[in-house]
Structure formats: C-alpha cells, structure tokens
Design a protein around this motif. Structure first.
Motif, short mmCIF file in Angstrom:
data_model
loop_
_atom_site.label_atom_id
_atom_site.label_comp_id
_atom_site.label_asym_id
_atom_site.label_seq_id
_atom_site.Cartn_x
_atom_site.Cartn_y
_atom_site.Cartn_z
N MET A 298 90.23 28.62 11.21
CA MET A 298 91.06 28.33 12.37
C MET A 298 90.90 26.85 12.72
N ARG A 299 92.04 26.19 12.91
CA ARG A 299 92.01 24.79 13.30
C ARG A 299 91.50 24.66 14.71
N ASP A 300 90.97 23.46 15.02
CA ASP A 300 90.40 23.23 16.35
C ASP A 300 91.44 23.42 17.45
N SER A 301 92.67 22.94 17.21
CA SER A 301 93.71 23.09 18.24
C SER A 301 94.04 24.56 18.47
N GLU A 302 93.98 25.37 17.41
CA GLU A 302 94.21 26.80 17.55
C GLU A 302 93.07 27.45 18.33
N SER A 303 91.82 27.04 18.03
CA SER A 303 90.69 27.64 18.73
C SER A 303 90.68 27.23 20.20
N ILE A 304 91.11 26.03 20.53
CA ILE A 304 91.23 25.61 21.92
C ILE A 304 92.28 26.47 22.61
N GLN A 305 93.39 26.74 21.95
CA GLN A 305 94.42 27.58 22.54
C GLN A 305 93.90 29.00 22.78
N VAL A 306 93.11 29.51 21.87
CA VAL A 306 92.51 30.84 22.05
C VAL A 306 91.62 30.83 23.29
N LEU A 307 90.81 29.78 23.45
CA LEU A 307 89.95 29.68 24.63
C LEU A 307 90.79 29.57 25.91
N LYS A 308 91.87 28.80 25.86
CA LYS A 308 92.76 28.70 27.03
C LYS A 308 93.34 30.06 27.39
N ASP A 309 93.75 30.81 26.37
CA ASP A 309 94.32 32.13 26.61
C ASP A 309 93.28 33.07 27.21
N ARG A 310 92.06 33.02 26.69
CA ARG A 310 90.99 33.86 27.24
C ARG A 310 90.70 33.46 28.69
N PHE A 311 90.62 32.15 28.92
CA PHE A 311 90.34 31.68 30.28
C PHE A 311 91.45 32.11 31.23
N ALA A 312 92.69 32.08 30.77
CA ALA A 312 93.83 32.47 31.60
C ALA A 312 93.75 33.94 32.01
N SER A 313 93.03 34.75 31.23
CA SER A 313 92.93 36.18 31.55
C SER A 313 91.90 36.46 32.65
N LEU A 314 91.11 35.47 33.03
CA LEU A 314 90.09 35.67 34.07
C LEU A 314 90.73 35.74 35.45
N THR A 315 90.18 36.61 36.28
CA THR A 315 90.63 36.67 37.67
C THR A 315 90.05 35.49 38.44
N PRO A 316 90.62 35.18 39.60
CA PRO A 316 90.04 34.09 40.41
C PRO A 316 88.56 34.31 40.73
N ARG A 317 88.14 35.54 40.99
CA ARG A 317 86.74 35.80 41.28
C ARG A 317 85.86 35.59 40.05
N GLU A 318 86.36 35.98 38.89
CA GLU A 318 85.60 35.75 37.65
C GLU A 318 85.46 34.26 37.40
N ARG A 319 86.51 33.50 37.68
CA ARG A 319 86.44 32.04 37.52
C ARG A 319 85.45 31.42 38.50
N GLU A 320 85.39 31.98 39.70
CA GLU A 320 84.44 31.49 40.69
C GLU A 320 83.00 31.76 40.22
N VAL A 321 82.77 32.96 39.71
CA VAL A 321 81.45 33.30 39.17
C VAL A 321 81.12 32.37 38.00
N LEU A 322 82.07 32.14 37.13
CA LEU A 322 81.87 31.25 35.99
C LEU A 322 81.51 29.83 36.46
N ALA A 323 82.20 29.34 37.46
CA ALA A 323 81.91 27.99 37.97
C ALA A 323 80.49 27.91 38.50
N LEU A 324 80.06 28.92 39.24
CA LEU A 324 78.71 28.91 39.80
C LEU A 324 77.67 29.12 38.70
N LEU A 325 77.98 29.96 37.74
CA LEU A 325 77.10 30.17 36.60
C LEU A 325 76.92 28.87 35.82
N SER A 326 78.00 28.13 35.66
CA SER A 326 77.92 26.86 34.92
C SER A 326 77.10 25.81 35.67
#
Length: 94
Positions: A1-29
């Motif tokens: 998989m090319r890097d641009s494709e893998s970045i798109q996969v990560l973007k798609d996965r990130f897009a599936s997160l709910t706002p609360r999951e993103r908030e938990v992720l931000a605090l976890l990070s």
C-alpha cells in the motif's frame, strides 16, 4: 500500500470516530490515564474505557503506542492538530 493510500485509510478510520471518542483520543494522546480522562470529561472511568475500546477497534490499533503513532502520521500528513472536541475537523473530510 502506498503511503498516500495508507494516510487515506487512517483518515477514513478517524472519520468513523464519534466526537466523544475523539475527545478521549485527544486526552489519551496527552498522556492522561483513564481516571484523569474521566474526571476531565465529567464521565465515569468505565465509560472512558468503553470509548477507548471502541476507538481502538475503529482505528484498528492493537496498542496505545500504535494508536498514537497513527495520530502522529495523520497530523504530519495534514499539518493539522487533532481538535479536542472532534469539531471543525478537516482530517475527516478526506
């Protein structure tokens, strides 16, 4: 998989997160533990664990370091920080 494709996969996965999951992720990070995250968000530690489990599954990360690595790849590819509340986020826009 090319890097641009893998970045798109990560973007798609990130897009599936709910706002609360993103908030938990931000605090976890930021290095907060489940209890600290729960206190900051005003929810129970069990609820944080549920959100954390769900976001790990959606991102297909097997460990927190792997998850943080994915987040860093997204940040580097887009030049954008992760918004703590998951709003106004063009990472999810693709």
């Amino acid at each position: 998989m090319r890097d641009s494709e893998s970045i798109q996969v990560l973007k798609d996965r990130f897009a599936s997160l709910t706002p609360r999951e993103r908030e938990v992720l931000a605090l976890l990070s930021q290095g907060l533990r489940n209890k600290q995250t729960a206190d900051r968000m005003g929810i129970s530690e069990v609820t944080v664990k549920v959100h954390r489990h769900n976001l790990m599954e959606k991102m297909q990360a097997t460990s927190v370091p792997m998850l943080i690595g994915m987040l860093e790849r997204l940040r580097n590819a887009t030049g954008e920080p992760l918004p703590p509340n998951g709003q106004g986020n063009s990472l999810a826009a693709g």
